[in-house]
Design a protein around this motif. Structure first.
Motif, mmCIF file in Angstrom:
data_model
loop_
_atom_site.group_PDB
_atom_site.id
_atom_site.type_symbol
_atom_site.label_atom_id
_atom_site.label_comp_id
_atom_site.label_asym_id
_atom_site.label_seq_id
_atom_site.Cartn_x
_atom_site.Cartn_y
_atom_site.Cartn_z
ATOM 1 N N THR A 446 1.017 -1.386 0.220
ATOM 2 C CA THR A 446 -0.281 0.328 -0.077
ATOM 3 C C THR A 446 1.718 1.745 -0.102
ATOM 4 O O THR A 446 1.860 1.323 0.473
ATOM 5 N N GLY A 447 0.322 2.078 -1.003
ATOM 6 C CA GLY A 447 1.321 3.415 -0.805
ATOM 7 C C GLY A 447 0.571 4.649 0.472
ATOM 8 O O GLY A 447 1.332 5.538 0.819
ATOM 9 N N ASP A 448 -0.592 4.515 0.393
ATOM 10 C CA ASP A 448 -0.867 4.917 1.633
ATOM 11 C C ASP A 448 -1.558 4.601 2.934
ATOM 12 O O ASP A 448 -2.385 5.417 4.408
ATOM 13 N N GLY A 449 -1.392 3.027 3.431
ATOM 14 C CA GLY A 449 -2.420 2.338 4.280
ATOM 15 C C GLY A 449 -3.143 2.383 4.126
ATOM 16 O O GLY A 449 -3.772 1.742 5.194
ATOM 17 N N GLU A 450 -3.866 2.284 3.945
ATOM 18 C CA GLU A 450 -5.715 1.950 2.933
ATOM 19 C C GLU A 450 -5.822 1.195 1.682
ATOM 20 O O GLU A 450 -5.335 0.429 1.567
ATOM 21 N N ARG A 451 -5.378 1.524 0.634
ATOM 22 C CA ARG A 451 -6.090 1.335 -0.141
ATOM 23 C C ARG A 451 -4.732 0.064 -0.838
ATOM 24 O O ARG A 451 -3.051 0.473 -0.436
ATOM 25 N N VAL A 452 -4.880 -1.565 -0.855
ATOM 26 C CA VAL A 452 -3.913 -2.467 -1.394
ATOM 27 C C VAL A 452 -3.368 -2.480 -2.891
ATOM 28 O O VAL A 452 -4.001 -1.887 -3.507
ATOM 29 N N TRP A 453 -2.508 -2.729 -3.565
ATOM 30 C CA TRP A 453 -2.015 -3.633 -4.597
ATOM 31 C C TRP A 453 -3.261 -3.772 -4.925
ATOM 32 O O TRP A 453 -3.791 -3.754 -6.502
ATOM 33 N N SER A 489 5.602 -2.006 2.258
ATOM 34 C CA SER A 489 4.329 -0.663 1.766
ATOM 35 C C SER A 489 5.062 0.442 2.046
ATOM 36 O O SER A 489 6.353 0.776 3.679
ATOM 37 N N TYR A 490 4.908 1.666 2.101
ATOM 38 C CA TYR A 490 5.395 2.737 1.561
ATOM 39 C C TYR A 490 4.987 3.170 2.917
ATOM 40 O O TYR A 490 6.560 3.717 3.737
ATOM 41 N N PRO A 491 4.209 3.403 4.063
ATOM 42 C CA PRO A 491 3.974 4.091 5.299
ATOM 43 C C PRO A 491 5.772 3.297 6.188
ATOM 44 O O PRO A 491 5.563 4.164 7.381
ATOM 45 N N GLU A 492 5.348 1.526 5.917
ATOM 46 C CA GLU A 492 6.595 1.770 6.822
ATOM 47 C C GLU A 492 8.198 1.751 5.980
ATOM 48 O O GLU A 492 9.647 2.142 7.439
ATOM 49 N N LYS A 493 8.090 2.319 5.491
ATOM 50 C CA LYS A 493 9.591 2.902 5.086
ATOM 51 C C LYS A 493 9.847 4.469 4.654
ATOM 52 O O LYS A 493 11.005 4.262 4.903
ATOM 53 N N ARG A 494 8.813 4.342 4.231
ATOM 54 C CA ARG A 494 9.205 5.624 5.220
ATOM 55 C C ARG A 494 9.749 6.155 6.550
ATOM 56 O O ARG A 494 10.406 6.919 6.946
ATOM 57 N N GLU A 495 9.353 5.634 8.036
ATOM 58 C CA GLU A 495 10.148 4.954 8.644
ATOM 59 C C GLU A 495 11.501 5.136 9.012
ATOM 60 O O GLU A 495 12.502 5.670 9.969
ATOM 61 N N LEU A 496 11.849 4.338 7.594
ATOM 62 C CA LEU A 496 13.149 3.139 7.988
ATOM 63 C C LEU A 496 14.016 4.534 6.923
ATOM 64 O O LEU A 496 15.221 4.826 7.482
ATOM 65 N N TYR A 497 13.347 5.492 5.724
ATOM 66 C CA TYR A 497 14.006 6.733 5.010
ATOM 67 C C TYR A 497 14.615 7.521 6.161
ATOM 68 O O TYR A 497 15.605 8.528 6.434
ATOM 69 N N ALA A 498 13.527 7.586 7.227
ATOM 70 C CA ALA A 498 13.913 9.009 8.835
ATOM 71 C C ALA A 498 15.649 8.965 9.305
ATOM 72 O O ALA A 498 15.536 9.297 9.450
ATOM 73 N N LYS A 499 15.429 7.295 8.997
ATOM 74 C CA LYS A 499 16.979 7.124 9.966
ATOM 75 C C LYS A 499 17.938 6.659 8.917
ATOM 76 O O LYS A 499 18.910 6.721 9.398
#
Length: 667
Positions: A446-453, A489-499
């Protein structure tokens, strides 16, 4: 009937010739290294077995052996000009037979030994190779390799081992019988014979010498042994050490730099022919001067191959960058580095040139233009000065507008290099290229945490896939984080990118990730891209991949599709609907006959055509006027060469371009 006065040629039994006590056989320093492989040895052994089993009187011809007779300190030497590969291989076979026979047939072993060693010194081989590998050869032939512990690899060892493994002791008499049935034509040159011309003729068939080997022979042949040794040790060996396996490419790049003409990488001996044309006479004094330059440029070439050797850190970094694109621009960079090294230009000048080269190559790749056959025109431009080089680069560098479109929709080329420079990263160690939207998303992505691929429509999925490899969807990420981010998914990746320690990656903090976010990031990064890989602001056209006439490709004969090789020709600003080299040849000569007749007459007189005062033979002719005729019966290669030559003679070659058609591009 006349007889040859400078050559003695005699059909001889090869073993009797090798066994003759009155001379030693010497491989001169200009000869190429021994490089017969096992496949060649296998064929030789098969031929020997066949002739060994044939009826009495049958012989096997192994070709011609070319040599010169030399006397050194009272000793007679046969100096091999052609045939050392065959003779060396045959000596290895005889050595293998000898070593097998020593234990079982001493009488046969003694007979074999007479072929291998000097009559007055059994510790020296009858064949004396190039001094660089003489010790290895002698150790193999005299069975001394085991005395030195660990053995270095060599073709001598490999081929000797093959013969030993393939000829058991019981078969030695049979193989020796076949070897004694070998014969060749022994060609001995007298003092006035043209050794190089004969050497080239003998090597025009079979396994060809490589260009750098022909250059090596051409440079050294005709010198005294002392002169050969000086050039070999002082200049040629350092060139080989500096360039290694890239020595053939070095010579091609050096000659492109010197001549400003494209040179074929393989086939037709293009590099060697260009070398001979550039250096038609090489007396010893002139040779030493040229050889010093060759060695100097080989040292620069070594730095281009290994940028870390550059004494200036910024230069080393820039050279490492340019290697991202391969070695195609080495002729231009080599000249620029030389000027910097001798103090003609500054570090800034060199870096500016390398940056321009990177911008040119990367921008063209982004918009799917070929980077082949560009460097010669840039070398020519550089000879006219720095401003001319900038103008030449700008002309073939795609505009900002074209690059923006390419970055928006096309796969990002050299992604690690581009992202590294955009992010200010000096080393890619420990970093990976991260796809924010994964190349193969799981149904649960998912790219937004709601709709899945799995809930995306087919069009939505296709639009995401189309942007997956574009600039906006790529980032650099530490490998430890990339492993955790893989397919997440993007929400998980965003947390990793922040590190991440990379600022550009930490900025990946959009609320959702999809085509809109990719497009927005692409636009933002494109601005930074165009600021690094710039195009000069001077007025210049984007030439739509036009090829200067001097860089047009010469075709042998009339290849399929030649009638539609060109899309059009640009002649000094005029657009010509000319589609093939034959029509181009006709139109160029007719135009110049009207505009620059003196230049055409000079060119034709020097070349011996293609313009004649009479139609002296049957064929294809076209009249230029009542007393001058253009012969049209040449082949494609001749015609294009003549077009290039006459335009060069007229001084306007730089103003003529061809646009290759699709057919011409794949010919």
């Amino acid at each position: 009937m006349g007889t040859a006065t400078n050559i003695d040629a005699t059909a001889v039994n090869t073993i009797e010739w090798l066994s003759a006590a009155e001379h030693t056989i010497v491989v001169p320093v200009y000869q190429r290294q021994y490089r017969w492989d096992i496949g060649g040895c296998e064929q030789l052994l098969a031929d020997i077995r066949a002739v060994a089993d044939a009826a009495d009187g049958h012989m096997h011809f192994i070709g011609s052996i070319l040599s010169t007779l030399s006397a050194q300190d009272g000793a007679r030497e046969l100096v091999l000009i052609d045939g050392q590969q065959r003779i060396t291989t045959l000596m290895l076979l005889v050595a293998a037979l000898h070593h097998s026979a020593k234990l079982t047939d001493p009488e046969l072993a003694a007979e074999l030994e007479r072929v291998l060693v000097l009559a007055d010194d059994r510790h020296r081989t009858k064949l004396r190779p190039h001094h660089a590998w003489a010790t290895v050869f002698e150790d193999v032939v005299l069975d001394r390799r085991g005395e030195q512990g660990a053995l270095p690899d060599s073709r001598f060892d490999d081929n000797y081992a093959f013969f030993r493994s393939q000829v058991p002791a019981a078969e030695v008499p049979r193989i020796w019988r076949g070897v004694q049935r070998l014969e060749h034509v022994a060609i001995t040159l007298r003092a006035d014979a043209n050794a190089q011309q004969i050497f080239e003729s003998l090597n025009s068939t079979g396994e060809p010498l490589r260009d750098h080997e022909l250059i090596h022979n051409y440079v050294l042949m005709g010198l005294t042994h002392a002169q050969q040794s000086e050039i070999e040790d002082t200049f040629w060996l350092p060139i080989e050490q500096n360039t290694g396996d890239a020595i053939g490419t070095f010579w091609r790049h050096y000659l492109v730099m010197m001549t400003g003409r494209e040179i074929a990488a393989a086939g037709d001996r293009g590099v060697y022919d260009a070398f001979r044309q550039q250096f038609p006479r090489l007396d010893f004094a002139t040779l030493r001067e040229h050889a010093g330059q060759w060695r100097d440029y080989s040292e620069i070439y070594r730095i281009l191959l290994q940028p870390s050797l550059a004494p200036d850190a910024e230069v080393a970094r820039q050279l490492d960058y340019v290697n991202t694109f391969g070695r195609g621009m080495y002729p231009l960079v080599m000249r620029a580095y030389h000027d910097y090294a001798v103090g003609v230009s500054s570090v800034k000048d060199l870096v500016d040139t390398i940056e321009q080269v990177q911008s040119l190559l990367l921008r063209r790749t982004v918009v799917a233009l070929s980077n082949k056959r560009l460097v010669a025109r840039l070398c020519r431009a550089r000879e006219r000065g720095a401003d001319a080089l900038v103008r030449a680069i700008v002309r073939i560098t795609p505009s900002d507008e074209r690059v923006r479109v390419g970055l928006k929709y096309a796969e990002l080329p050299h992604a690690a290099y581009v992202l590294g420079r955009l992010s200010g990263v000096t080393s890619m160690d420990g970093l990976d290229v991260e796809h924010v939207f994964p190349l193969a998303p799981a149904d649960s992505w998912t790219g937004d945490g709601e709709r899945v691929w799995a809930d995306y429509s087919e069009d939505e999925q296709n639009s995401h896939r189309a942007l997956a490899e574009t600039l906006g969807n790529l980032a650099l990420l530490e490998q430890s984080l990339a492993e955790r981010a893989f397919d997440a998914s993007y929400p998980e990746k965003r947390e990793l990118y922040a590190k991440s320690a990379i600022a550009a990656t930490r900025q990946l903090d959009a609320d959702a990730w999809g085509t809109a976010a990719i497009a927005e990031r692409t636009a933002r990064l494109t601005d930074a891209f165009l600021g690094i890989w710039t195009r000069s602001a001077i007025a210049a056209i984007d030439d739509d991949d036009l090829t200067p006439i001097l860089d047009a490709q010469k075709r042998r004969g009339w290849p399929r599709g030649w009638e539609r090789e060109f899309e059009y020709v640009e002649y000094r600003g005029e657009h010509w609907d000319v589609f093939d080299v034959k029509y181009l040849f006709n139109r160029i000569f007719k135009r110049l006959w009207a505009d620059a007749r003196a230049d055409v007459e000079t060119f034709s007189a020097t070349r011996g055509g293609p313009i004649f005062e009479t139609q002296a033979w049957n064929g294809q002719w076209d009249a230029l006027d009542e007393t001058h005729f253009l012969y049209m019966g040449w082949d494609s290669k001749y015609m294009l060469t003549a077009v290039q030559g006459v335009l060069d003679e007229a001084g306007i070659a730089s103003e003529i371009f061809v646009k290759y058609s699709y057919i011409g591009a794949i010919m």
